[in-house]
Design a protein around this motif. Structure first.
Motif, mmCIF file in Angstrom:
data_model
loop_
_atom_site.group_PDB
_atom_site.id
_atom_site.type_symbol
_atom_site.label_atom_id
_atom_site.label_comp_id
_atom_site.label_asym_id
_atom_site.label_seq_id
_atom_site.Cartn_x
_atom_site.Cartn_y
_atom_site.Cartn_z
ATOM 1 N N UNK A 93 0.838 -1.203 0.000
ATOM 2 C CA UNK A 93 0.000 0.000 0.000
ATOM 3 C C UNK A 93 0.869 1.248 0.000
ATOM 4 N N UNK A 94 1.907 1.260 0.851
ATOM 5 C CA UNK A 94 2.815 2.401 0.902
ATOM 6 C C UNK A 94 3.529 2.567 -0.435
ATOM 7 N N UNK A 120 -0.657 12.783 4.596
ATOM 8 C CA UNK A 120 -1.397 11.522 4.729
ATOM 9 C C UNK A 120 -0.436 10.327 4.770
ATOM 10 N N UNK A 121 0.554 10.340 3.882
ATOM 11 C CA UNK A 121 1.545 9.263 3.881
ATOM 12 C C UNK A 121 2.282 9.223 5.211
ATOM 13 N N UNK A 122 2.654 10.387 5.707
ATOM 14 C CA UNK A 122 3.387 10.460 6.959
ATOM 15 C C UNK A 122 2.558 9.918 8.123
ATOM 16 N N UNK A 149 -0.548 2.143 9.975
ATOM 17 C CA UNK A 149 0.039 1.187 9.031
ATOM 18 C C UNK A 149 1.556 1.372 8.978
ATOM 19 N N UNK A 150 2.157 1.544 10.120
ATOM 20 C CA UNK A 150 3.583 1.879 10.181
ATOM 21 C C UNK A 150 4.437 0.860 9.429
ATOM 22 N N UNK A 164 9.905 10.754 -0.419
ATOM 23 C CA UNK A 164 9.644 9.403 0.089
ATOM 24 C C UNK A 164 10.456 8.331 -0.651
ATOM 25 N N UNK A 165 11.326 8.754 -1.561
ATOM 26 C CA UNK A 165 12.058 7.798 -2.399
ATOM 27 C C UNK A 165 12.874 6.790 -1.605
ATOM 28 N N UNK A 166 13.602 7.252 -0.597
ATOM 29 C CA UNK A 166 14.444 6.333 0.182
ATOM 30 C C UNK A 166 13.583 5.329 0.948
#
Length: 156
Positions: free
Chosen positions: A62-63, A85-87, A97-98, A121-123
């Protein structure tokens, strides 16, 4: 096998999940060649996510998929909203959903979240991709889930 008794049909009804009857044996067999082939195929991510749900570890896919969508956002306003939201969903400690990323990657995101870039968020996405490729992907290929899917397409 009738659609009423087929375990696969119950899970993947075209009307309910948007998976058409075009799922081919060729596509499914290609998934075993590499994780890249699975994750970039038409139905692979959806089927892989369904498998991961059975293993209670679907937060990774999902991430990863959310990051793919995030990178396509052009509006800075929408990017900020999606980054938050992603964070809150995946990155912050105790997020619902860590995901499992290392401290430097998490800290870099925390630093960049106020003015998020397309690549912030690439890394974390790269780390999650590696987790899936090394851990859950080999399990997926060995799973009864994948084996039954292949078998049901081979016999039809």
């Amino acid at each position: 096998m009738s659609p009423n008794t087929c375990w696969l049909c119950k899970i993947f009804r075209a009307e309910e999940n948007g998976i058409s009857s075009k799922l081919s044996l060729e596509e499914v067999l290609q998934w075993s060649q590499s994780f890249e082939k699975l994750i970039t195929s038409k139905y692979g991510p959806m089927i892989y996510k369904t498998y991961l749900k059975t293993e209670h570890s679907d937060e990774n896919i999902e991430f990863w998929l959310a990051c793919e969508a995030y990178k396509k956002i052009m509006s800075q306003r929408k990017r900020i909203s999606m980054a938050r939201k992603l964070f809150t969903s995946y990155i912050q400690p105790q997020a619902p959903n860590e995901i499992n990323i290392d401290s430097p990657a998490r800290k870099a995101i925390i630093r960049n979240i106020q003015e998020p870039t397309q690549s912030c968020f690439d890394e974390a996405q790269r780390i999650i991709y590696m987790h899936m490729e090394r851990d859950s992907y080999p399990q997926f290929l060995e799973s009864e889930f994948y084996q039954k899917l292949k078998h049901s397409l081979q016999t039809n």
